[in-house]
Design a protein around this motif. Structure first.
Motif, short mmCIF file in Angstrom:
data_model
loop_
_atom_site.label_atom_id
_atom_site.label_comp_id
_atom_site.label_asym_id
_atom_site.label_seq_id
_atom_site.Cartn_x
_atom_site.Cartn_y
_atom_site.Cartn_z
N GLN A 1 -169.52 14.64 81.16
CA GLN A 1 -169.52 15.84 82.01
C GLN A 1 -168.99 17.07 81.29
O GLN A 1 -169.20 18.19 81.74
CB GLN A 1 -168.70 15.58 83.27
N ASP A 2 -168.30 16.85 80.17
CA ASP A 2 -167.72 17.96 79.41
C ASP A 2 -168.63 18.44 78.28
O ASP A 2 -168.21 19.26 77.46
CB ASP A 2 -166.38 17.52 78.79
N THR A 3 -169.83 17.91 78.22
CA THR A 3 -170.74 18.28 77.12
C THR A 3 -172.08 18.73 77.68
O THR A 3 -172.41 18.49 78.84
CB THR A 3 -170.97 17.08 76.16
N MET A 4 -172.85 19.41 76.82
CA MET A 4 -174.21 19.82 77.18
C MET A 4 -175.03 19.85 75.90
O MET A 4 -174.50 19.93 74.79
CB MET A 4 -174.23 21.18 77.86
N VAL A 5 -176.33 19.78 76.06
CA VAL A 5 -177.24 19.85 74.92
C VAL A 5 -177.93 21.20 74.95
O VAL A 5 -178.38 21.65 76.01
CB VAL A 5 -178.30 18.72 74.99
N ARG A 6 -177.99 21.84 73.82
CA ARG A 6 -178.69 23.11 73.70
C ARG A 6 -179.62 22.99 72.51
O ARG A 6 -179.21 22.61 71.43
CB ARG A 6 -177.72 24.26 73.50
N LYS A 7 -180.88 23.33 72.73
CA LYS A 7 -181.84 23.30 71.62
C LYS A 7 -181.60 24.48 70.69
O LYS A 7 -181.32 25.57 71.13
CB LYS A 7 -183.27 23.34 72.16
N LEU B 1 -163.22 14.08 75.63
CA LEU B 1 -164.38 14.60 76.35
C LEU B 1 -165.14 13.46 77.01
O LEU B 1 -165.28 12.38 76.44
CB LEU B 1 -165.33 15.32 75.38
N THR B 2 -165.67 13.71 78.20
CA THR B 2 -166.58 12.79 78.87
C THR B 2 -167.97 13.41 78.83
O THR B 2 -168.15 14.56 78.39
CB THR B 2 -166.17 12.55 80.34
N LEU C 1 -163.02 3.89 70.91
CA LEU C 1 -163.55 5.16 70.42
C LEU C 1 -163.51 6.20 71.53
O LEU C 1 -163.73 5.89 72.69
CB LEU C 1 -165.00 5.01 69.97
N GLU C 2 -163.25 7.43 71.13
CA GLU C 2 -163.24 8.54 72.08
C GLU C 2 -163.93 9.74 71.44
O GLU C 2 -163.77 9.98 70.26
CB GLU C 2 -161.81 8.94 72.44
N LEU C 3 -164.64 10.47 72.25
CA LEU C 3 -165.21 11.74 71.82
C LEU C 3 -164.18 12.81 72.11
O LEU C 3 -163.65 12.89 73.22
CB LEU C 3 -166.51 12.02 72.58
#
Length: 152
Positions: free
Chosen positions: A139-145, A136-137, A126-128
């Motif tokens: 490090q390539d993502t972030m969470v925003r409320k 994407l790893t 599986l890969e995102l």
């Protein structure tokens, strides 16, 4: 120790774990994907106490991950089958499987593998991916409320 209720948490991971976060629930879901759907078969396969299995099945039905249905063979038994919401957990189970295969076995150690039905070949890892189909790893993502109105 009493389990903390996370059903009202802001974090989607925490809410998900509130429903499926104990190992028995995840193993029941895994078995349901493998076609094990009767109480006695689940108990035998898992080696779980009847009272614990009853409680976990009741919770999974209550949270609409599983539903009860008449036995597919026409007997008087009932079966526990995955709902649409439960079937949505397939990538989660596959991700756990692949993580375990990669990190918890010695080279050459025997274990089960997930195969494509049509080809008999192992399932690809599986890969995102981004909307542009880039891998994407973390490090390539972030969470925003989200704000209460659902906007960023």
């Amino acid at each position: 120790m009493k389990r903390k209720n996370l059903s009202k948490a802001e974090c989607p991971v925490a809410r998900s774990l509130d429903v499926i976060g104990d190992w028995w629930s995840l193993l029941i879901i895994r078995d349901a994907f493998d076609g094990i759907n009767r109480f006695s078969a689940l108990q035998k396969n898992l080696g779980i106490a009847r009272s614990m299995l009853t409680a976990r099945l009741q919770e999974l039905v209550e949270h609409r991950v599983l539903e009860t249905a008449p036995a597919s063979d026409g007997t008087a038994y009932q079966e526990y089958v995955l709902t649409e919401m439960g079937r949505g957990l397939f990538p989660v189970i596959v991700a756990l499987r692949q993580w375990g295969e990669e990190n918890l076995y010695q080279p050459g150690e025997q274990h089960s593998v997930l195969l494509e039905t049509q080809t008999g070949k192992p399932v690809t890892r599986l890969e995102l991916r981004s909307r542009e189909n880039q891998v994407l790893t973390w490090q390539d993502t972030m969470v925003r409320k989200l704000s209460p109105d659902g906007k960023h």
